[in-house]
Design an enzyme around this catalytic site. Structure first.
Site, PDB file in Angstrom:
ATOM      1  N   ILE A 307      29.986  42.831   5.591  1.00 10.10           N
ATOM      2  CA  ILE A 307      31.700  42.850   6.067  1.00 10.10           C
ATOM      3  C   ILE A 307      32.630  43.168   4.940  1.00 10.10           C
ATOM      4  O   ILE A 307      32.226  43.084   3.550  1.00 10.10           O
ATOM      5  CB  ILE A 307      32.104  41.458   6.657  1.00 10.10           C
ATOM      6  CG1 ILE A 307      32.273  40.482   5.504  1.00 10.10           C
ATOM      7  CG2 ILE A 307      30.981  40.984   7.666  1.00 10.10           C
ATOM      8  CD1 ILE A 307      32.879  39.242   6.123  1.00 10.10           C
ATOM      9  N   SER A 308      33.639  43.461   5.270  1.00 13.09           N
ATOM     10  CA  SER A 308      34.631  43.966   4.365  1.00 13.09           C
ATOM     11  C   SER A 308      34.201  44.755   3.045  1.00 13.09           C
ATOM     12  O   SER A 308      33.703  46.115   3.512  1.00 13.09           O
ATOM     13  CB  SER A 308      35.353  42.597   3.723  1.00 13.09           C
ATOM     14  OG  SER A 308      36.616  42.900   3.114  1.00 13.09           O
ATOM     15  N   ASN A 309      34.441  44.495   1.949  1.00 13.45           N
ATOM     16  CA  ASN A 309      33.965  45.335   0.767  1.00 13.45           C
ATOM     17  C   ASN A 309      32.281  45.526   0.828  1.00 13.45           C
ATOM     18  O   ASN A 309      31.859  46.586   0.534  1.00 13.45           O
ATOM     19  CB  ASN A 309      34.260  44.822  -0.471  1.00 13.45           C
ATOM     20  CG  ASN A 309      35.925  44.831  -0.764  1.00 13.45           C
ATOM     21  OD1 ASN A 309      36.604  45.690  -0.331  1.00 13.45           O
ATOM     22  ND2 ASN A 309      36.412  44.021  -1.691  1.00 13.45           N
ATOM     23  N   GLY A 311      30.671  45.783   3.804  1.00  9.45           N
ATOM     24  CA  GLY A 311      30.397  46.594   4.690  1.00  9.45           C
ATOM     25  C   GLY A 311      30.817  48.057   4.196  1.00  9.45           C
ATOM     26  O   GLY A 311      30.202  48.976   4.635  1.00  9.45           O
ATOM     27  N   GLY A 312      31.841  48.171   3.355  1.00  9.79           N
ATOM     28  CA  GLY A 312      31.935  49.541   2.808  1.00  9.79           C
ATOM     29  C   GLY A 312      31.092  49.781   2.006  1.00  9.79           C
ATOM     30  O   GLY A 312      30.454  51.134   1.953  1.00  9.79           O
TER      31      GLY A 312
END
Length: 715
Positions: A307-309, A311-312
């Site tokens: 998730i979030s960073n 996920g990136g």
């Protein structure tokens, strides 16, 4: 995915050693491929957990323990590695989830909810083995942590790997709640801290964190430091004389721009996972003295997730996956940096957005300018914490409004009108109206300043000694906000309690404005030299913003670093699912998932296999849903928001079914959830009606489309 074959046999019948030599072997057979540790991996530590006193998912705490109080350290100032691991798992798990039963913990998700979604009476502890090591480039300064957890339920006949790259700027356990899905499925989980981390280099005392969270002097640690600032002794001594009692954090101060390599580190975690799996479950060679490389990308299912960073990072890994390590992607609320001129647009309903697809450091430094003032707007009355924000932060926020007016960034002449104008500045720059309700709470937590300073330093490869834009990190006196020494116990525990992005209250490390005319002080209460007002350091915020377009050395370095992090949109034809909460005010959908979906469609065309799932009444911080208004007056997230984590689990279910059984992925769509409503702090318990499933085929009014160069999202 195929089942690994025993040794070199080309059938699935069981060979004895004699039969293997007679029936399966020949002098022309290729040489056996031995399992080999990747060259970039250092010394590996392997630890087994019995699933009782300790385990992979909950560190022995179980479902009940994770929801309760953390057991005390035997010696708070000298925590053991095992105690720090337990605390890190506890704090990182809770940091990403709503831990209340009414919010879904223990009923919709949590250790006791099995892989099929069934609520069990167990504690959800998972036995298995944990491999951990550094990835380094030979410098001793990279030292990115890689970790693999292999559950006891790992099935060699159905091997699978799921990634769990840390979220935010957290350490190695920073996506443990995301990893839960993989562990329950019997998959190995591949983690990396991606070059970030929670514990700092204490420059005054020259102590650094080790991989296991314990601390040592930089001299003793040497190349075993998880992070030490790249300063010579002379530079550190000079810095301490000018700015005593400061900290360097890895994401901000490694001088390596770690985000450019988040995809690489995620791919390395996968390669390390293959090594670890083969060490545990690979077939033995004919001599019986070494493991073979039995499990490979050809016979093992791999899903990149987080998730979030994190996920990136999974998306970056898929784009950079030249070895076909990854089979599919399933991520939540990813931070994705769009190209400078992506050529794509975003349309919601009948409205095409004027601004979209900006990189994180751009839209966050914009928020850093306007969000504190905007949060005073009467249009936000009744939103979470807004009344308390106006009462507790109103003086500083009001001065920010006045200073923005004095700088020509606002036109209105009253504080009330300036706040309304600042709010409109956020909307015009890509925040959805649904994000309005989140501005006051994020401003109160100083989220935009924290993220802006960290990413500006990282992208510019700035040294901690540079004090970019006049900022530094230090412990503060609670009464005066001035710099002080840190409580030794807080520093000793920071591996487990920190998030890598100060300010934070535990440990008590703040963002410091070193340019304050009366001397260094907490950023929030500091004075801007150019305005002589306590305006939440507008001068610092403007300096950070100007780095995006400036021509000075730091600005050019940041711009070059930013270009190294931009994504291409080419997922190499891999199936992918992105879920994102429409209300997200930290990573607005118009700058992240929506334009990335369009970029992928434009780039891959008919080869694109990405579906985008946008969830209404969902935002970035599930953990905020469980905060009680008794703790923070006026806090009513529980009445408004559903857990986005549940939809990541559903996306992982869908991706697994697609890869294993060929089940079609759901089409891109808006999932329309139902808030729990009720009274703040006592919202009715969440039910299935609040969180409808992702539809295999959405209704026409819920379908997300793409035409020409534009993603179209229904209201």
């Amino acid at each position: 995915m195929t089942q690994p074959l025993p040794r070199r046999c080309n059938t699935l019948w069981a060979c004895t050693l004699a039969g293997l030599l007679a029936a399966c072997g020949s002098s022309s057979d290729p040489v056996e491929e031995l399992n080999a540790k990747p060259a970039y991996v250092g010394e590996v530590t392997e630890t087994s957990y019995d699933g009782g006193a300790d385990d992979l998912l909950t560190a022995g705490l179980g479902k009940t323990g994770l929801a309760g109080a953390l057991p005390a350290y035997a010696d708070p100032a000298q925590p053991t590695a095992a105690e720090l691991r337990r605390a890190a798992i506890y704090n990182n798990y809770r940091a990403l989830l709503d831990m209340t039963e009414a919010g879904g913990y223990g009923t919709l998700y949590g250790p006791n909810v099995d892989a099929d979604g069934n609520v069990t009476a167990g504690e959800g502890k998972i036995a298995g083995v944990e491999f951990i090591a550094f990835s380094d480039d030979g410098s001793g300064f990279q030292n990115v942590t890689l970790m693999v957890q292999i559950p006891a339920g790992f099935d060699p006949a159905n091997p699978c790997i799921v990634t769990a790259t840390s979220s935010g700027s957290r350490g190695i356990y920073g996506a443990i709640s995301t990893a839960e899905w993989g562990l329950k499925k019997g998959c190995a989980v591949a983690y990396t801290d991606k070059g970030t981390g929670a514990a700092p280099h204490d420059l005054a005392n020259d102590t650094v964190p080790l991989m296991d969270g314990t601390r040592a002097t930089a001299m003793v640690a040497g190349d075993d430091a998880q992070f030490r600032a790249p300063l010579s002794d002379a530079q550190r001594i000079a810095f301490n004389a000018a700015a005593p009692n400061r900290f360097a954090f890895k994401h901000a101060h490694s001088e390596r721009n770690p985000e450019k390599d988040w995809g690489l580190f995620t791919l390395q975690a996968i390669e390390f996972a293959f090594y670890a799996i083969n060490e545990r479950h690979g077939e033995m060679n004919l001599a019986g003295n070494a493991r073979l490389r039995t499990f490979t990308p050809a016979n093992t299912l791999v899903i990149a997730s987080s998730i979030s960073n994190g996920g990136g990072a999974a998306i970056a890994a898929a784009e950079q996956d030249t070895q076909d390590l990854i089979d599919g992607v399933a991520v939540s609320e990813p931070a994705v940096e769009m190209p400078a001129d992506s050529g794509v647009g975003v349309q919601r309903g009948a409205t095409t957005l004027a601004v979209s697809g900006k990189p994180l450091v751009d839209f966050t430094t914009h928020a850093n300018l306007f969000q504190s003032c905007a949060s005073l707007s009467s249009q936000l009355a009744g939103t979470p914490f807004q009344a308390s924000y106006a009462a507790g932060f109103g003086f500083f926020a009001g001065n920010r409004c006045a200073s923005l007016k004095a700088k020509g960034l606002l036109d209105a002449t009253t504080t009330a009108a300036q706040a309304d104008e600042a709010l409109q500045k956020l909307r015009d720059y890509g925040w959805e109206p649904e994000s309005d309700a989140l501005h006051a709470s994020l401003a109160a937590f100083e989220v935009a300043p924290a993220v802006s300073v960290t990413f500006a330093n990282a992208l510019a490869r700035a040294s901690v000694a540079d004090r970019l834009c006049g900022y530094s990190y230090a412990a503060i006196d609670a009464a005066t906000g001035t710099v002080t020494t840190i409580d030794p116990a807080q520093l000793a525990q920071m591996f487990a309690t920190g998030n890598g992005v100060p300010p934070q209250s535990v440990p008590n490390v703040a963002l410091i404005n070193d340019a304050n005319p009366a001397g260094p002080i907490r950023d929030l209460i500091s004075v801007s030299p150019s305005t002589s007002l306590m305006d939440w350091n507008l001068d610092g915020a403007l300096c950070l913003r100007d780095l995006l377009t400036g021509t000075g050395d730091a600005a050019l370095a940041l711009q070059a670093g930013l270009d190294e992090t931009r994504r291409s949109g080419d997922l190499r034809g891999k199936p992918a699912l992105i879920v994102h909460g429409r209300d997200d005010a930290l990573l607005p959908v118009n700058h992240t998932s929506r334009p990335y979906y369009a970029l992928n469609k434009l780039t891959e065309g008919a080869e694109s296999r990405l579906s985008y799932i946008e969830v209404t009444n969902a935002q970035h911080f599930d953990s905020f849903i469980g905060i009680s208004p008794a703790v923070l007056p006026g806090w009513d997230y529980d009445t408004r928001y559903v857990p986005l984590h549940l939809y990541l689990n559903r996306a992982l279910d869908a991706m697994y079914a697609h890869l294993k059984n060929g089940t079609a992925l759901p089409a891109s769509q808006v999932v329309r959830t139902v808030p729990r409503g009720g009274v703040a702090g006592a919202a009715p318990a969440i039910t299935a009606a609040n969180v409808p499933p992702i539809a295999a085929t959405p209704a026409a009014g819920d379908a997300i489309g793409f035409a020409g160069d534009t993603v179209t999202v229904p209201d």
